[in-house]
Design an enzyme around this catalytic site. Structure first.
Site, PDB file in Angstrom:
ATOM      1  CB  SER A   1      -0.983   0.005   1.176  1.00 38.19           C
ATOM      2  OG  SER A   1      -0.321   0.184   2.394  1.00 38.19           O
TER       3      SER A   1
ATOM      4  CG  ASN B   1      12.525   1.008   6.743  1.00 34.89           C
ATOM      5  OD1 ASN B   1      11.751   0.415   5.993  1.00 34.89           O
ATOM      6  ND2 ASN B   1      12.622   0.717   8.020  1.00 34.89           N
TER       7      ASN B   1
ATOM      8  CG  HIS C   1       9.414   1.146  12.232  1.00 38.23           C
ATOM      9  ND1 HIS C   1       9.547  -0.218  12.055  1.00 38.23           N
ATOM     10  CD2 HIS C   1       9.043   1.321  13.521  1.00 38.23           C
ATOM     11  CE1 HIS C   1       9.290  -0.829  13.193  1.00 38.23           C
ATOM     12  NE2 HIS C   1       8.978   0.085  14.096  1.00 38.23           N
TER      13      HIS C   1
HETATM   14  C1  GAR Z   1       4.011  -0.633   6.752  1.00 37.12           C
HETATM   15  O1  GAR Z   1       3.121  -0.319   7.791  1.00 37.12           O
HETATM   16  C2  GAR Z   1       5.428  -0.370   7.185  1.00 37.12           C
HETATM   17  O2  GAR Z   1       5.545   0.683   8.091  1.00 37.12           O
HETATM   18  C3  GAR Z   1       5.802  -1.679   7.825  1.00 37.12           C
HETATM   19  O3  GAR Z   1       5.227  -2.641   6.987  1.00 37.12           O
HETATM   20  C4  GAR Z   1       4.016  -2.134   6.466  1.00 37.12           C
HETATM   21  C5  GAR Z   1       3.951  -2.442   4.986  1.00 37.12           C
HETATM   22  O4  GAR Z   1       2.693  -2.136   4.478  1.00 37.12           O
HETATM   23  N1  GAR Z   1       7.224  -1.829   7.931  1.00 37.12           N
HETATM   24  C6  GAR Z   1       7.840  -2.350   8.996  1.00 37.12           C
HETATM   25  O5  GAR Z   1       7.248  -2.778   9.959  1.00 37.12           O
HETATM   26  C7  GAR Z   1       9.352  -2.347   8.910  1.00 37.12           C
HETATM   27  N2  GAR Z   1       9.943  -2.701  10.149  1.00 37.12           N
HETATM   28  P1  GAR Z   1       2.452  -2.066   2.913  1.00 37.12           P
HETATM   29  O6  GAR Z   1       3.019  -3.351   2.308  1.00 37.12           O
HETATM   30  O7  GAR Z   1       0.961  -2.003   2.766  1.00 37.12           O
HETATM   31  O8  GAR Z   1       3.142  -0.846   2.384  1.00 37.12           O
END
Ligand code: GAR
Length: 203
Positions: A13, A108, A110
């Site tokens: 997303s 990145n 988070h």
């Molecule tokens: C996001 O919320 C991001 O912040 C998190 O993974 C999700 C990916 O969502 N990342 C972490 O936790 C990294 N440590 P998405 O695939 O819908 O973009």
């Protein structure tokens, strides 16, 4: 025109928000020219294909060490002349070799207010701990786990009726607004590093 590679392991997303921001002109002077995943079934790959962005999978099982994996990744990124590497839910820790290959050119996102709740479960950990405020953080990647210099960060209040799902959704909304903003600042050269501090000069 700077070339961005987005690395994603899951739904994508945030990738979608970045693609939309390039399309609408909210990110200027850059385009997503490559999407990489470590999972064959990552929905992020479908999102990339729908936007005609080339994709490639690097499967961890095909490499014997993290160093070998990152070596192949970096070689490919360089061959594709990538300027900026954007991690968007890419659930792997980068090796020092990868980090050194793209100094201050890896970002990145988070889902917590770092340095609180680093790691793979930022939302769940904040909820379980009982903090009243959490948020999201965009940072440059260094050798540590979620430890690099913070570019943008925004807070939100955790309500008593929040569940994992409701909190995750509100954090995602925040992320989708903040990540394109941070990428745009970075590609326009508006971020100056002083020690660990990212100073934003957007006049
Ligand atoms: C996001 O919320 C991001 O912040 C998190 O993974 C999700 C990916 O969502 N990342 C972490 O936790 C990294 N440590 P998405 O695939 O819908 O973009």
């Amino acid at each position: 025109m700077k070339k961005i590679a987005v690395l994603a392991s899951g739904n994508g997303s945030n990738l979608q928000a970045i693609l939309d921001a390039v399309e609408s002109g909210a990110i200027t002077g850059a385009a997503v020219t490559l999407v990489i995943s470590d999972k064959l079934d990552a929905f992020a790959l479908k999102r990339a294909a729908a936007s005609n962005v080339p994709t490639k999978c690097f499967l961890p099982a095909e490499y014997s060490t993290r160093e070998e994996y990152d070596g192949a990744l970096v070689t490919y990124l360089q061959a594709m002349q990538i300027d900026l590497v954007v991690l968007a839910g890419f659930m792997r820790l980068l090796t020092p070799y990868f980090v050194a290959a793209y100094p201050r050119q890896i970002m990145n996102i988070h889902p917590s207010l770092l340095p609180a709740f680093p790691g793979a479960h930022g939302v769940a950990d904040a909820l379980a701990y009982g903090v009243k405020v959490t948020g999201c953080t965009i940072h440059f990647v260094d050798e540590g786990m979620d430890t690099g210099p913070i570019i943008l960060q925004e807070a939100l209040t955790i309500n008593d009726h929040d569940t994992m799902e409701s909190l995750q959704q509100r954090i995602h909304e925040l992320e989708h607004r903040l990540y394109p903003q941070a990428i745009d600042l970075c590609v326009r050269g508006k971020i100056k590093l002083e020690g660990r501090r990212c100073l934003i000069n957007d006049n």
